[in-house]
Scaffold this motif. Structure first.
Motif, short mmCIF file in Angstrom:
data_model
loop_
_atom_site.label_atom_id
_atom_site.label_comp_id
_atom_site.label_asym_id
_atom_site.label_seq_id
_atom_site.Cartn_x
_atom_site.Cartn_y
_atom_site.Cartn_z
N LEU A 79 22.69 52.44 38.96
CA LEU A 79 23.95 51.74 39.19
C LEU A 79 24.16 51.38 40.66
N VAL A 80 24.59 50.15 40.89
CA VAL A 80 24.94 49.69 42.24
C VAL A 80 26.40 49.27 42.23
N VAL A 81 27.19 49.84 43.12
CA VAL A 81 28.62 49.56 43.11
C VAL A 81 29.07 49.11 44.50
N VAL A 82 29.78 48.00 44.55
CA VAL A 82 30.42 47.58 45.79
C VAL A 82 31.93 47.67 45.58
N ARG A 83 32.57 48.43 46.45
CA ARG A 83 33.99 48.74 46.26
C ARG A 83 34.86 48.08 47.33
N ASP A 84 36.11 47.89 46.97
CA ASP A 84 37.13 47.49 47.94
C ASP A 84 36.85 46.15 48.61
N LEU A 85 36.48 45.17 47.83
CA LEU A 85 36.37 43.81 48.36
C LEU A 85 37.76 43.18 48.34
N ASP A 86 38.27 42.85 49.50
CA ASP A 86 39.60 42.25 49.59
C ASP A 86 39.51 40.75 49.35
N LEU A 87 40.23 40.28 48.35
CA LEU A 87 40.27 38.86 48.05
C LEU A 87 41.72 38.45 47.86
N PHE A 88 41.95 37.16 47.69
CA PHE A 88 43.25 36.72 47.20
C PHE A 88 43.03 35.59 46.23
N SER A 89 44.00 35.40 45.38
CA SER A 89 43.92 34.34 44.39
C SER A 89 45.30 33.71 44.23
N CYS B 119 48.34 32.75 41.55
CA CYS B 119 48.90 33.02 40.22
C CYS B 119 49.10 31.70 39.49
N GLU B 120 48.47 31.57 38.33
CA GLU B 120 48.59 30.30 37.61
C GLU B 120 49.97 30.13 36.97
N SER B 121 50.75 31.20 36.92
CA SER B 121 52.09 31.10 36.34
C SER B 121 53.12 30.59 37.33
N CYS B 122 52.93 30.91 38.61
CA CYS B 122 53.97 30.53 39.58
C CYS B 122 53.42 29.93 40.87
N LEU B 123 52.08 29.87 41.00
CA LEU B 123 51.43 29.22 42.13
C LEU B 123 51.49 30.01 43.43
N LEU B 124 52.04 31.24 43.39
CA LEU B 124 52.03 32.06 44.60
C LEU B 124 50.72 32.84 44.69
N PRO B 125 50.22 33.05 45.92
CA PRO B 125 48.98 33.84 46.06
C PRO B 125 49.23 35.30 45.67
N PHE B 126 48.21 35.92 45.13
CA PHE B 126 48.29 37.37 44.92
C PHE B 126 47.06 38.04 45.50
N ARG B 127 47.26 39.30 45.89
CA ARG B 127 46.18 40.08 46.51
C ARG B 127 45.29 40.69 45.45
N VAL B 128 44.00 40.77 45.73
CA VAL B 128 43.04 41.35 44.81
C VAL B 128 42.16 42.34 45.56
N LYS B 129 42.02 43.52 45.02
CA LYS B 129 40.97 44.43 45.47
C LYS B 129 39.95 44.47 44.36
N CYS B 130 38.74 44.04 44.66
CA CYS B 130 37.73 43.84 43.63
C CYS B 130 36.63 44.89 43.77
N HIS B 131 36.26 45.49 42.66
CA HIS B 131 35.18 46.46 42.63
C HIS B 131 34.16 45.97 41.60
N VAL B 132 32.92 45.87 42.03
CA VAL B 132 31.88 45.37 41.13
C VAL B 132 30.79 46.42 40.99
N GLY B 133 30.40 46.69 39.75
CA GLY B 133 29.25 47.56 39.50
C GLY B 133 28.24 46.81 38.66
N TYR B 134 26.96 46.99 38.94
CA TYR B 134 25.97 46.39 38.05
C TYR B 134 24.73 47.27 38.01
N VAL B 135 24.02 47.15 36.93
CA VAL B 135 22.78 47.90 36.75
C VAL B 135 21.63 46.90 36.78
N PRO B 136 20.81 46.94 37.83
CA PRO B 136 19.71 45.98 37.95
C PRO B 136 18.73 46.10 36.79
N SER B 137 18.09 45.00 36.49
CA SER B 137 16.97 45.06 35.54
C SER B 137 15.99 43.97 35.94
#
Lengths: 494, 494
Positions: free
Chosen positions: A102-112, A114-132
């Motif tokens: 398992l390879v995990v990258v944690r705490d990637l700060d992003l923003f996006s 909101c499709e409901s109101c058009l205001l930006p929202f903060r995202v903390k993104c964590h991705v894990g993947y298992v290479p093959s």
């Protein structure tokens, strides 16, 4: 160092002679959005030629294009050339770097957005993947791919799904898991009593934000109860990421946007406008003008979105309703409204002063009201900034202290318009001073959405402003006393 | 939203027909740096045609250009058009928005390059200023201006001075104060006993980094003991920024870079090379080859720097010395060296197995060694990544547990070369397993400098990798036991 500008680089080389044409088309888009923003400013009753606003339409247009550049990016271009062969052990003895690696990258700060109101929202993104297939992907590509989908109009769950499936298809690993923690700016509730609920909000710990956590999984991550999810979540826990409510594929994250709950209120016959001062007074809910709604739909179209997409149908109206809260005239009217209690106090104070009740002018007492929440809209970027205000003043003995509700109303009064934080701070002390007299100091602490989105992306940053009048300007010990009071409150509230 | 690409935008419009010419010149610079990086790889005895390295020279060149773009940026262009008129009160009654109207932006995450050793260092930047002339600057410009100077080869104090004076000259306020907290990656000390000193390092709380705080002031901030500094520091304290040792204008920050202290050692007749394994064994200090030193000097020149500038004279040599630690052959030799204790253990284990001491194979005990520090160099970006390794294994009863020092040596052995984290993790479990047999699991937690610099700039991010062998691959409860052990350790060590 490195792969940083690979895409940009390639695009430049590939396009060659088309560069001018692309630039020309981009100018048209920027111009269309600018015009729409002008319509919005006009709808708010603003003079778009006043100095603070004169460049706002162009700024907003450029930032929106940059903030939604994900529509014009391809995952393939990012992942290509960043897959590296890496031996793995897939034998009987185990799977180091293979299916167990398992390879995990944690705490990637992003923003996006909101499709409901058009205001930006903060995202903390964590991705894990298992290479093959004995290949791994450059770690930074996980961040870049997530960013492609974040920079579109999104809902947290769809964002997680899209990041997950594009990584799964792009890298072809044994599996991908994505966990997102998302924070949306909170709106004051109808019948809001925020100033009582929030005792010691500190800007950094994300009070004043609604949070939702979502996840998505593919391959070996498909089963949410699987072994590999346990490992992933354990590694997140090492970094203090605790996930109480993890949603997967549920439609409930659709309703996380606070503007959605106001839709329901509208259906149930309540006001369909947010009411910042409703706990004190009622304001006339202004309908969202059709011209403004059309302007926002035009913006969506210019960004490459389909305004008829079912999730976007109500978005222009909701965004305009949010904006209408910052219509200056709305609030001017309401200053009178909040005055019921204030007027009473002012009268009694003026009377006291006239009657010479101020027997011994040196018998004053330091008072403070801390952590008064506020919301405002940055006039340079048409994006919210919000946080808390601390107000300190000297009370003459025998005179009632200023009620917290009144100070809160003054804060709201100056907050709910197109503003800059420096002016807000000054106006608050001036108003408090002009109504109640004398020595006033205010500290405004704020998070500016324009500092976390827009390419600046200084997620952890916060802004503080100070304004002082009377004794607080001349007597350093008075200022120090107030700052120490705020400091103590922050310490115990943290 | 907004001013994001103003400069970029203007440059594009201004340059017009010169675009191709500029692009051509840039290609030459990139090509020069790439060639120099190829020389460095050759000096390390690496095959620059192997798959992990084939794009490294180009990656490094592009990232260095981007990371030092500050040399090609002008503060004037950034601040122009971002000064907004804002009424202030400068009367007798006080100074709201005037001389008393302090504006503070806190926690701006930046990175810069150490001019002593060429490695990137992390910066948390706090800016305070007092507006005057009734104008304020857009908040994000404070960040942009700081970034211009951060993206050069710097020393913390000069960085603070340059940010301060350029804001002072650009905005012409009543005063500017700048506080920087800077973190430099720590190198293992000669005669290092890191594995004893660091009990529970957690990646996020910046253990394994050297920290220095510096400040600079102009105008009303010139006097360090002044009133306005008190206000500024109080507002920083609200956000938990505590400054124990604040340096101003002192030359001591020059020596914060750990490569500088090694200069002194060299003068005093000690080894002039870092010695990662010195607490176990001695390695031959390889001299820095002249070809590599020349290559680094060429890079400095390509970035627009003057390699003869007094602060840069020793930089190429120091950078090459750092790199030489990652020369694969260095370390291969030393694997034999560290074996003194290991060989002894291996012998006794093999003997035990042969003698059938493994009486009851089910009588095994879970053991772990946590928080073994490591340093490595990312082969994709030629930038360090470092953190801690946790190793778990099962010990057959009656057999001595593996010494912590031996595990630490194995970790160092695989760390001190051009690496990727996934491979490092796999190699550690494979080595432990091949030497001591059986069931091994490792978790590697790391900060990648390539994730905090380079335009990715995910400052808070961290990467974790898992590799499992034997029972840890097949028995989920074994894996869980280990992860829980790490989790408990992290909790108590925080």
């Amino acid at each position: 160092m490195g792969a940083l500008n690979d895409e940009h680089f390639n695009v430049e080389l590939d396009n060659g002679l088309n560069l001018n044409l692309v630039e020309e088309q981009e100018q048209v888009v920027i111009s269309n959005i600018s015009n729409a923003v002008n319509t919005l400013l006009a709808g708010l009753g603003e003079d778009s030629n006043r100095e603070g606003l004169i460049k706002t339409p162009l700024r907003v247009a450029k930032a929106l294009r940059e903030g939604t550049r994900g529509y014009r990016q391809k995952v393939k271009d990012i992942v290509q050339g960043a897959l590296f062969p890496e031996a793995g052990l897939d034998g009987d003895s185990g799977h180091a770097g293979g299916a167990g690696g398992l390879v995990v990258v944690r705490d990637l700060d992003l923003f996006s957005y909101c499709e409901s109101c058009l205001l930006p929202f903060r995202v903390k993104c964590h991705v894990g993947y298992v290479p093959s297939g004995q290949r791994v992907v450059g770690l930074s590509k996980l961040s870049r791919v997530a960013d492609v989908f974040a920079r579109r109009l999104q809902d947290p769950q769809r964002l997680a799904d899209e990041v997950c499936s594009s990584l799964y298809n792009g890298i072809r690993p044994a599996g991908v898991g994505v966990v997102l923690q998302c924070w949306h700016i909170e709106f004051p509730q109808v019948d809001c009593t925020c100033h009582e609920q929030i005792n010691h909000p500190t800007v950094m710990d994300m009070q004043g934000w609604l949070k939702v956590s979502v996840c998505a999984g593919a391959g070996v991550f498909e089963k949410e109860t699987g072994d590999v999810w346990g490992d992933f979540l354990a590694l997140l826990k090492f970094r203090g990421v605790k996930l109480d409510k993890l949603r997967n594929g549920s439609s409930s994250s659709q309703r996380w946007c606070p503007s959605r709950s106001l839709d329901l209120l509208a259906i149930n016959g309540h006001t369909n406008n947010w009411n910042p001062l409703s706990y004190k007074t009622s304001i006339t809910a202004e309908p969202a003008p059709a011209s403004m709604i059309t302007a926002v739909a035009t913006i969506l179209l210019s960004l490459g979105e389909n305004p008829s997409r079912k999730e976007l149908v109500g978005t222009p109206r909701r965004f305009v309703q949010w904006l209408m809260n910052f219509k200056s005239s709305n609030l001017e009217m309401n200053l009178n409204g909040f005055g019921a209690e204030a007027t009473c106090q002012i009268k009694s104070r003026k009377q006291m002063n006239k009657d010479g009740v101020r027997l011994r002018s040196d018998r004053v007492e330091f008072r403070s009201e801390l952590n008064l929440p506020f919301w405002s809209q940055c006039e340079h970027h048409l994006l919210p900034f919000h946080g808390v205000v601390h107000i300190g003043y000297f009370r003459t003995e025998g005179i009632e202290p200023i009620g917290r509700a009144i100070l809160q109303s003054i804060v709201h009064f100056h907050g709910w318009k197109l503003q800059v934080q420096e002016r807000l701070t000054r106006q608050i002390v001036e108003t408090v001073s002009s109504v109640f007299g004398g020595d006033v100091m205010a500290v405004v602490e704020a998070n500016h959405i324009c500092m976390i989105s827009r390419g600046i992306e200084k997620v952890g940053s916060s802004t503080a402003t100070i304004a002082t009048l009377g004794r607080f300007s001349t007597d350093p010990s008075a200022k120090e006393l107030f700052l120490q009071t705020v400091s103590d409150s922050t310490a115990c509230g943290g």
